[in-house]
Design a protein around this motif. Structure first.
Motif, PDB file in Angstrom:
ATOM      1  N   ILE A  24       3.634  16.421 -12.719  1.00 43.99           N
ATOM      2  CA  ILE A  24       5.069  16.679 -12.570  1.00 43.99           C
ATOM      3  C   ILE A  24       5.353  17.518 -11.315  1.00 43.99           C
ATOM      4  N   GLY A  25       6.312  17.064 -10.518  1.00 44.42           N
ATOM      5  CA  GLY A  25       6.720  17.769  -9.312  1.00 44.42           C
ATOM      6  C   GLY A  25       5.766  17.652  -8.135  1.00 44.42           C
ATOM      7  N   SER A  26       4.685  16.903  -8.283  1.00 45.44           N
ATOM      8  CA  SER A  26       3.683  16.829  -7.218  1.00 45.44           C
ATOM      9  C   SER A  26       4.010  15.819  -6.125  1.00 45.44           C
ATOM     10  N   VAL A  27       4.809  14.819  -6.426  1.00 48.48           N
ATOM     11  CA  VAL A  27       5.108  13.775  -5.434  1.00 48.48           C
ATOM     12  C   VAL A  27       6.232  14.268  -4.523  1.00 48.48           C
ATOM     13  N   GLU A  28       5.884  14.487  -3.257  1.00 48.34           N
ATOM     14  CA  GLU A  28       6.871  14.954  -2.276  1.00 48.34           C
ATOM     15  C   GLU A  28       7.153  13.919  -1.206  1.00 48.34           C
ATOM     16  N   LYS A  29       6.117  13.179  -0.812  1.00 48.16           N
ATOM     17  CA  LYS A  29       6.242  12.213   0.279  1.00 48.16           C
ATOM     18  C   LYS A  29       5.493  10.947  -0.107  1.00 48.16           C
ATOM     19  N   ILE A  30       6.106   9.796   0.195  1.00 45.99           N
ATOM     20  CA  ILE A  30       5.478   8.510  -0.102  1.00 45.99           C
ATOM     21  C   ILE A  30       5.534   7.653   1.155  1.00 45.99           C
ATOM     22  N   GLU A  31       4.373   7.230   1.602  1.00 45.91           N
ATOM     23  CA  GLU A  31       4.298   6.295   2.717  1.00 45.91           C
ATOM     24  C   GLU A  31       4.114   4.911   2.115  1.00 45.91           C
ATOM     25  N   SER A  90       6.846  -0.705   7.339  1.00 41.89           N
ATOM     26  CA  SER A  90       6.497   0.519   6.633  1.00 41.89           C
ATOM     27  C   SER A  90       7.624   1.527   6.759  1.00 41.89           C
ATOM     28  N   GLN A  91       7.565   2.501   5.899  1.00 41.44           N
ATOM     29  CA  GLN A  91       8.511   3.610   5.939  1.00 41.44           C
ATOM     30  C   GLN A  91       7.909   4.787   5.176  1.00 41.44           C
ATOM     31  N   VAL A  92       8.450   5.965   5.460  1.00 41.64           N
ATOM     32  CA  VAL A  92       8.046   7.178   4.766  1.00 41.64           C
ATOM     33  C   VAL A  92       9.302   7.752   4.130  1.00 41.64           C
ATOM     34  N   VAL A  93       9.215   8.076   2.836  1.00 40.95           N
ATOM     35  CA  VAL A  93      10.368   8.587   2.099  1.00 40.95           C
ATOM     36  C   VAL A  93       9.989   9.822   1.296  1.00 40.95           C
ATOM     37  N   ASN A  94      11.000  10.602   0.927  1.00 40.87           N
ATOM     38  CA  ASN A  94      10.752  11.723   0.033  1.00 40.87           C
ATOM     39  C   ASN A  94      10.872  11.240  -1.409  1.00 40.87           C
ATOM     40  N   ARG A  98       0.865  -1.184   0.000  1.00 37.15           N
ATOM     41  CA  ARG A  98       0.000   0.000   0.000  1.00 37.15           C
ATOM     42  C   ARG A  98       0.898   1.228   0.000  1.00 37.15           C
ATOM     43  N   LEU A  99       0.489   2.236  -0.749  1.00 40.87           N
ATOM     44  CA  LEU A  99       1.219   3.499  -0.798  1.00 40.87           C
ATOM     45  C   LEU A  99       0.265   4.645  -0.557  1.00 40.87           C
ATOM     46  N   ALA A 100       0.781   5.663   0.105  1.00 42.68           N
ATOM     47  CA  ALA A 100       0.064   6.926   0.264  1.00 42.68           C
ATOM     48  C   ALA A 100       0.966   8.005  -0.301  1.00 42.68           C
ATOM     49  N   ILE A 101       0.477   8.739  -1.266  1.00 45.41           N
ATOM     50  CA  ILE A 101       1.248   9.802  -1.900  1.00 45.41           C
ATOM     51  C   ILE A 101       0.904  11.126  -1.207  1.00 45.41           C
ATOM     52  N   ASN A 102       1.958  11.844  -0.787  1.00 42.47           N
ATOM     53  CA  ASN A 102       1.817  13.092  -0.034  1.00 42.47           C
ATOM     54  C   ASN A 102       0.972  12.816   1.206  1.00 42.47           C
ATOM     55  N   ASP A 103      -0.098  13.518   1.407  1.00 40.92           N
ATOM     56  CA  ASP A 103      -0.913  13.277   2.596  1.00 40.92           C
ATOM     57  C   ASP A 103      -2.218  12.563   2.258  1.00 40.92           C
ATOM     58  N   GLY A 104      -2.260  11.936   1.093  1.00 41.64           N
ATOM     59  CA  GLY A 104      -3.445  11.169   0.708  1.00 41.64           C
ATOM     60  C   GLY A 104      -3.515   9.873   1.498  1.00 41.64           C
ATOM     61  N   GLY A 105      -4.638   9.225   1.429  1.00 44.83           N
ATOM     62  CA  GLY A 105      -4.810   7.957   2.132  1.00 44.83           C
ATOM     63  C   GLY A 105      -4.093   6.818   1.417  1.00 44.83           C
ATOM     64  N   TYR A 106      -3.889   5.750   2.157  1.00 41.89           N
ATOM     65  CA  TYR A 106      -3.254   4.564   1.580  1.00 41.89           C
ATOM     66  C   TYR A 106      -4.128   3.976   0.477  1.00 41.89           C
ATOM     67  N   GLU A 107      -3.471   3.526  -0.586  1.00 43.42           N
ATOM     68  CA  GLU A 107      -4.126   2.783  -1.666  1.00 43.42           C
ATOM     69  C   GLU A 107      -3.375   1.484  -1.862  1.00 43.42           C
TER      70      GLU A 107
END
Length: 144
Positions: A113-120, A132-136, A74-83
């Motif tokens: 473009i340029g929108s992905v800042e944080k990935i959970e 789990s981990q959180v990365v830039n 499962r991934l969450a992009i920026n502050d969105g919920g997990y998918e």
């Protein structure tokens, strides 16, 4: 002479064992026990972000490459919920069950473009343990 005779007898008794075909073994790297150590030391490679053709492409190729020991990612992009990002099947009929075949689809999703800042990232192994981990966007760990 007696030693030589004993060696010949021992060889005759063990020869059938040496000639027997090896037992079929399960393909390697298809269980959580086999995959966990690899993913533990390659955490920095779990995802990748690439700018291409005016988009951010978020790749999970590395996780797909060890998916036979996984139940879910499962991934969450920026502050969105997990998918849940679907995993292709494990190809147990192939010599390399973790191979990514053309029919498996693409191991990435596109974003602006340029929108992905944080990935959970949350990985669930087939033994149901979770890491789990959180990365830039560079794959470097950051605080949640």
């Amino acid at each position: 002479m007696f030693q030589s005779f004993r060696r010949r007898i021992a060889l005759l008794l063990t020869a059938p064992l040496l000639l027997a075909a090896p037992a079929e073994a399960d393909p390697p790297f298809t269980t959580a026990a086999e995959v966990k150590p690899i993913l533990a030391v390659t955490r920095a490679n779990w995802i990748s972000v690439r700018e291409f053709n005016g988009q951010d492409l978020v790749y999970v190729t590395h996780l797909w490459s060890w998916r036979c020991g996984l139940a879910r990612i499962r991934l969450a992009i920026n502050d969105g919920g997990y998918e849940i990002w679907p995993l292709p099947p494990c190809h147990l009929d192939q010599a390399a069950p973790n191979s990514i075949l053309e029919e498996d689809g693409s191991p990435y999703r596109a974003f602006a473009i340029g929108s992905v800042e944080k990935i959970e990232i949350e990985v669930t192994y087939d033994d149901m343990t979770v890491e789990s981990q959180v990365v830039n966007r560079l794959g470097q760990p950051i605080s949640p």
